[in-house]
Design a protein around this motif. Structure first.
Motif, PDB file in Angstrom:
ATOM      1  N   GLY A  95      39.971  61.644  23.233  1.00 36.97           N
ATOM      2  CA  GLY A  95      40.730  61.946  22.013  1.00 36.97           C
ATOM      3  C   GLY A  95      39.873  61.942  20.761  1.00 36.97           C
ATOM      4  O   GLY A  95      40.167  62.648  19.793  1.00 36.97           O
ATOM      5  N   LEU A  96      38.792  61.126  20.766  1.00 33.34           N
ATOM      6  CA  LEU A  96      37.889  61.124  19.610  1.00 33.34           C
ATOM      7  C   LEU A  96      37.244  62.491  19.435  1.00 33.34           C
ATOM      8  O   LEU A  96      37.195  63.040  18.326  1.00 33.34           O
ATOM      9  CB  LEU A  96      36.823  60.044  19.799  1.00 33.34           C
ATOM     10  CG  LEU A  96      35.742  59.969  18.716  1.00 33.34           C
ATOM     11  CD1 LEU A  96      36.370  59.638  17.374  1.00 33.34           C
ATOM     12  CD2 LEU A  96      34.675  58.931  19.091  1.00 33.34           C
ATOM     13  N   GLY A  97      36.761  63.060  20.522  1.00 31.93           N
ATOM     14  CA  GLY A  97      36.192  64.404  20.433  1.00 31.93           C
ATOM     15  C   GLY A  97      37.225  65.452  20.088  1.00 31.93           C
ATOM     16  O   GLY A  97      36.938  66.392  19.328  1.00 31.93           O
ATOM     17  N   ASN A 130      41.020  59.011  28.302  1.00 38.46           N
ATOM     18  CA  ASN A 130      41.571  59.907  27.290  1.00 38.46           C
ATOM     19  C   ASN A 130      41.451  59.347  25.879  1.00 38.46           C
ATOM     20  O   ASN A 130      41.510  60.097  24.900  1.00 38.46           O
ATOM     21  CB  ASN A 130      43.037  60.222  27.600  1.00 38.46           C
ATOM     22  CG  ASN A 130      43.190  61.186  28.761  1.00 38.46           C
ATOM     23  OD1 ASN A 130      42.343  62.056  28.962  1.00 38.46           O
ATOM     24  ND2 ASN A 130      44.237  61.023  29.543  1.00 38.46           N
ATOM     25  N   VAL A 131      41.312  58.001  25.760  1.00 40.62           N
ATOM     26  CA  VAL A 131      41.053  57.430  24.428  1.00 40.62           C
ATOM     27  C   VAL A 131      39.723  57.948  23.893  1.00 40.62           C
ATOM     28  O   VAL A 131      39.608  58.373  22.725  1.00 40.62           O
ATOM     29  CB  VAL A 131      41.071  55.895  24.497  1.00 40.62           C
ATOM     30  CG1 VAL A 131      40.594  55.301  23.174  1.00 40.62           C
ATOM     31  CG2 VAL A 131      42.466  55.397  24.813  1.00 40.62           C
ATOM     32  N   ASN A 145      48.115  58.417  35.701  1.00 42.35           N
ATOM     33  CA  ASN A 145      48.287  58.275  34.264  1.00 42.35           C
ATOM     34  C   ASN A 145      47.616  57.002  33.768  1.00 42.35           C
ATOM     35  O   ASN A 145      47.012  56.985  32.678  1.00 42.35           O
ATOM     36  CB  ASN A 145      49.789  58.260  33.932  1.00 42.35           C
ATOM     37  CG  ASN A 145      50.042  58.516  32.460  1.00 42.35           C
ATOM     38  OD1 ASN A 145      49.151  58.938  31.733  1.00 42.35           O
ATOM     39  ND2 ASN A 145      51.254  58.257  32.018  1.00 42.35           N
ATOM     40  N   TYR A 146      47.676  55.919  34.542  1.00 42.26           N
ATOM     41  CA  TYR A 146      47.102  54.639  34.111  1.00 42.26           C
ATOM     42  C   TYR A 146      45.580  54.703  34.018  1.00 42.26           C
ATOM     43  O   TYR A 146      44.978  54.295  33.028  1.00 42.26           O
ATOM     44  CB  TYR A 146      47.528  53.541  35.088  1.00 42.26           C
ATOM     45  CG  TYR A 146      46.863  52.218  34.812  1.00 42.26           C
ATOM     46  CD1 TYR A 146      47.296  51.392  33.780  1.00 42.26           C
ATOM     47  CD2 TYR A 146      45.776  51.795  35.591  1.00 42.26           C
ATOM     48  CE1 TYR A 146      46.676  50.180  33.528  1.00 42.26           C
ATOM     49  CE2 TYR A 146      45.152  50.584  35.343  1.00 42.26           C
ATOM     50  CZ  TYR A 146      45.600  49.784  34.298  1.00 42.26           C
ATOM     51  OH  TYR A 146      44.966  48.595  34.046  1.00 42.26           O
ATOM     52  N   PHE A 147      44.921  55.208  35.057  1.00 44.31           N
ATOM     53  CA  PHE A 147      43.464  55.202  35.061  1.00 44.31           C
ATOM     54  C   PHE A 147      42.873  56.209  34.072  1.00 44.31           C
ATOM     55  O   PHE A 147      41.760  56.001  33.574  1.00 44.31           O
ATOM     56  CB  PHE A 147      42.950  55.491  36.480  1.00 44.31           C
ATOM     57  CG  PHE A 147      43.115  54.323  37.402  1.00 44.31           C
ATOM     58  CD1 PHE A 147      42.309  53.210  37.281  1.00 44.31           C
ATOM     59  CD2 PHE A 147      44.102  54.335  38.374  1.00 44.31           C
ATOM     60  CE1 PHE A 147      42.468  52.125  38.137  1.00 44.31           C
ATOM     61  CE2 PHE A 147      44.268  53.261  39.229  1.00 44.31           C
ATOM     62  CZ  PHE A 147      43.448  52.151  39.106  1.00 44.31           C
ATOM     63  N   LEU A 148      43.580  57.303  33.813  1.00 45.23           N
ATOM     64  CA  LEU A 148      43.076  58.266  32.828  1.00 45.23           C
ATOM     65  C   LEU A 148      43.394  57.865  31.395  1.00 45.23           C
ATOM     66  O   LEU A 148      42.919  58.510  30.459  1.00 45.23           O
ATOM     67  CB  LEU A 148      43.666  59.657  33.100  1.00 45.23           C
ATOM     68  CG  LEU A 148      43.100  60.397  34.311  1.00 45.23           C
ATOM     69  CD1 LEU A 148      43.773  61.746  34.469  1.00 45.23           C
ATOM     70  CD2 LEU A 148      41.598  60.574  34.177  1.00 45.23           C
ATOM     71  N   PHE A 149      44.199  56.814  31.224  1.00 41.78           N
ATOM     72  CA  PHE A 149      44.551  56.379  29.867  1.00 41.78           C
ATOM     73  C   PHE A 149      43.300  55.996  29.075  1.00 41.78           C
ATOM     74  O   PHE A 149      43.115  56.385  27.929  1.00 41.78           O
ATOM     75  CB  PHE A 149      45.530  55.203  29.952  1.00 41.78           C
ATOM     76  CG  PHE A 149      45.788  54.533  28.635  1.00 41.78           C
ATOM     77  CD1 PHE A 149      46.656  55.085  27.707  1.00 41.78           C
ATOM     78  CD2 PHE A 149      45.133  53.346  28.312  1.00 41.78           C
ATOM     79  CE1 PHE A 149      46.885  54.460  26.496  1.00 41.78           C
ATOM     80  CE2 PHE A 149      45.359  52.720  27.088  1.00 41.78           C
ATOM     81  CZ  PHE A 149      46.237  53.280  26.178  1.00 41.78           C
TER      82      PHE A 149
END
Length: 574
Positions: A484-486, A480-481, A473-477
């Motif tokens: 999330g734009l796309g 994913n930012v 979860n930490y490294f994909l945080f």
């Protein structure tokens, strides 16, 4: 020498018709009011008021209604065709081109209201004569009034058949639906006259009054009360995927009239839109001619940009014409789908199922529902017309995007560059989607506990390998930012596409959950459903029919009993 099309337009520009349809609409109020007055004189008032022991006006001059907007299931197509005869005037009102009076700009709402009342009053005899109980008189009046409109429309078409935009037979294209509807009404009134005359001469028995319980409503209740349901037959592909006919259900006259009028108005709107397109196309042709003369007279420095403008104009014109058919077919399919949704929703309400409605519409306001049934038909037509225009614009933009991204590179011998860019784009999107799918697969394989039973379809929502999960979860945080734009842009793009595509659908809201009350069209649809549900529910109507029939039988028995007692008293006195 002018070309044939230009010559036709020039001839129509010099055409001076002796028939002014707008002026005739004003004068048609005179026979319309006369017909309404005659039918009102024949109509008896239900509530009698006594004055000096004499009935006021001998109980004459009752209120004449055009049609029952709630519970009418007979003469449905006749009412629908009568609505179709008003299509041309409805389009004038829709375009705000018909203004009987001159008012300031802030009072335009009152102008449109007065114009709508005048149009409704001029076409009132069509509906009143169809629904009148006095068939002999109403058929004569309705036939005469329809014949006047038919003859005047024919004269207007004969004197000026051509137009300034389409050219040859433009007026025929605008008025043939109304002529067809008027011809149908003439035949219908002749049929009513012949039937009423046979009854008047005693050659045929008079039909009974309108039944309180319709036959299809009684059959629907019988089907519900059957202990053993009928065995279902094998359904065809059309019945399974598109529409299945229900012999125990009938659409009310309001829905039939709305759909017929919407079809004709959509056709007229497409013709008007094409006329505007012809006008804009001619203006663009003039602009192209000036642009070509400017290109030939100037140096070669600015030529590529001007050629691109000319290419854009030509492609836009071609795409706009090509997308007329899919946009019109989309709106036509919506009209049929609205009927299917009406049947589906009203039958769910009959069964007491309100789960398909938002929570705020489970108990709507009674006054708003009554107003909604008056708004629905007009709003449905307006939504279809505006929806067609919006869908047409959206499809044209999509056509331009496809042309510039796929077609023009091939024409300009840039197919390899186009394929290279298309491949890179597809590969990028595929990698992003693949990473999203990979996240779901990793979560299902490593971070969820095993199934509790062999029959479980999926693993329980219980975390496993929590330390690895926190690192995952930490490294994909941070990734994913960016992702999330796309996702946000895709959400906006999908919302715009679905919103414009479904704008003509009044039977469903395009707003998010919790904001449905802001959608006035959807609120009108729900209110209309509730009014029909409360007034045409077959079970409720059957129950009221049983009560009324039992009450009449008891009164008849009491009358017979009193008559027998009086007869016995007279015999004993004799």
């Amino acid at each position: 020498m002018l070309p044939p099309n230009a010559r036709t337009r020039w001839l129509n520009g010099t055409c001076d018709s002796s028939v002014d349809m707008e002026l005739f609409l004003h004068y048609s109020l005179i026979p319309s009011l006369f017909i309404i007055l005659v039918l009102s004189f024949l109509q008896r008032r239900e509530q009698r008021r006594e004055r000096d022991d004499v009935y006021l006006l001998r109980n004459r001059f009752g209120m004449v209604i055009p049609l029952d907007f709630v519970g009418t299931f007979s003469n449905r197509w006749s009412y629908g065709i009568a609505f179709g005869a008003t299509a041309n005037k409805v389009m004038f009102l829709f375009s705000e081109g018909y203004q009987p009076l001159l008012f300031p700009q802030w009072a335009q709402a009152f102008v449109l209201l007065i114009g709508g009342i005048e149009v409704g009053l001029s076409h009132f005899p069509f509906f009143a004569c169809l629904s009148s109980e006095f068939g002999l008189v109403s058929s004569i009046l309705g036939f005469s009034y329809s014949l006047i409109w038919f003859v005047v429309t024919i004269l207007y078409i004969i004197q000026c058949p051509h137009g300034q935009f389409v050219g040859s037979y433009e007026t025929v294209m605008f008025y043939w639906p109304s002529l067809l509807c008027l011809a149908f009404l003439l035949g219908r009134f002749l049929h009513i006259f012949a039937k009423s005359l046979r009854v008047h001469l005693g050659w045929e028995l008079q039909t009974e009054e309108k039944p309180f319980l319709e036959a299809h409503q009684a059959e629907h209740v019988r089907q519900l009360l059957r202990t053993r349901p009928r065995q279902e037959r094998n359904k065809s592909w059309f019945q399974t995927r598109i529409y299945e006919w229900d012999p125990y259900f009938q659409f009310p006259s309001r829905m039939i009239g709305t759909i017929v009028l919407a079809f004709i108005c959509l056709y007229l709107f497409i013709v008007i839109e094409f006329c505007v397109f012809v006008y804009v196309r001619d203006a663009l042709d003039v602009f192209e001619g000036e642009l070509e003369s400017y290109i030939t007279s100037m140096n070669q420095t600015g030529t590529p940009a001007l050629l691109q403008v000319k290419e854009l104009i030509n492609i836009s014109k071609e795409v706009w014409v090509v997308t007329i058919l899919p946009a019109s077919l989309t709106c036509v399919s919506y009209l049929f789908h609205i009927l299917a949704c009406y049947r589906k929703h009203i039958k769910r309400l009959w069964a007491g199922d309100k789960h398909f409605l938002p929570l705020k519409f489970h108990n709507p306001s009674s006054s708003e529902s009554v107003v909604a049934i008056a708004r629905y038909s007009g709003w449905q037509i307006a939504y279809i017309l505006w929806g067609y225009l919006i869908i047409h614009v959206m499809q044209s933009l999509c056509g331009l995007a496809i042309t510039y991204s796929l077609v023009l590179p091939v024409i300009h011998h840039q197919a390899l560059e186009m394929l290279r860019g298309l491949g890179i784009g597809i590969l990028t999107v595929s990698i992003v989607l693949g990473l999203m799918v990979l996240q779901v697969w990793i979560a299902a394989s490593f971070f969820l506990q095993p199934k509790m039973g062999t029959d479980d379809k999926q693993k329980p929502l219980a975390l496993n390998n929590r330390r690895a999960f926190h690192n995952f979860n930490y490294f994909l945080f941070f990734y994913n930012v960016l992702l999330g734009l796309g996702a946000c842009l895709s959400r906006l793009f999908i919302s715009c596409i679905l919103g414009t595509w479904l704008i003509a659908r009044i039977d469903r809201t395009i707003l998010q959950s919790g904001y449905e009350t802001a959608d006035m069209g959807f609120s009108a649809w729900i209110g209309m459903l509730y009014v029909d549900h409360y007034h045409t529910n077959p079970v409720l109507v059957s129950f009221c029919h049983i009560l009324i029939t039992g009450h009449r039988q008891r009164r008849l028995q009491q009358t017979i009993k009193y008559w027998c007692l009086n007869q016995s008293a007279v015999n004993s006195a004799a």
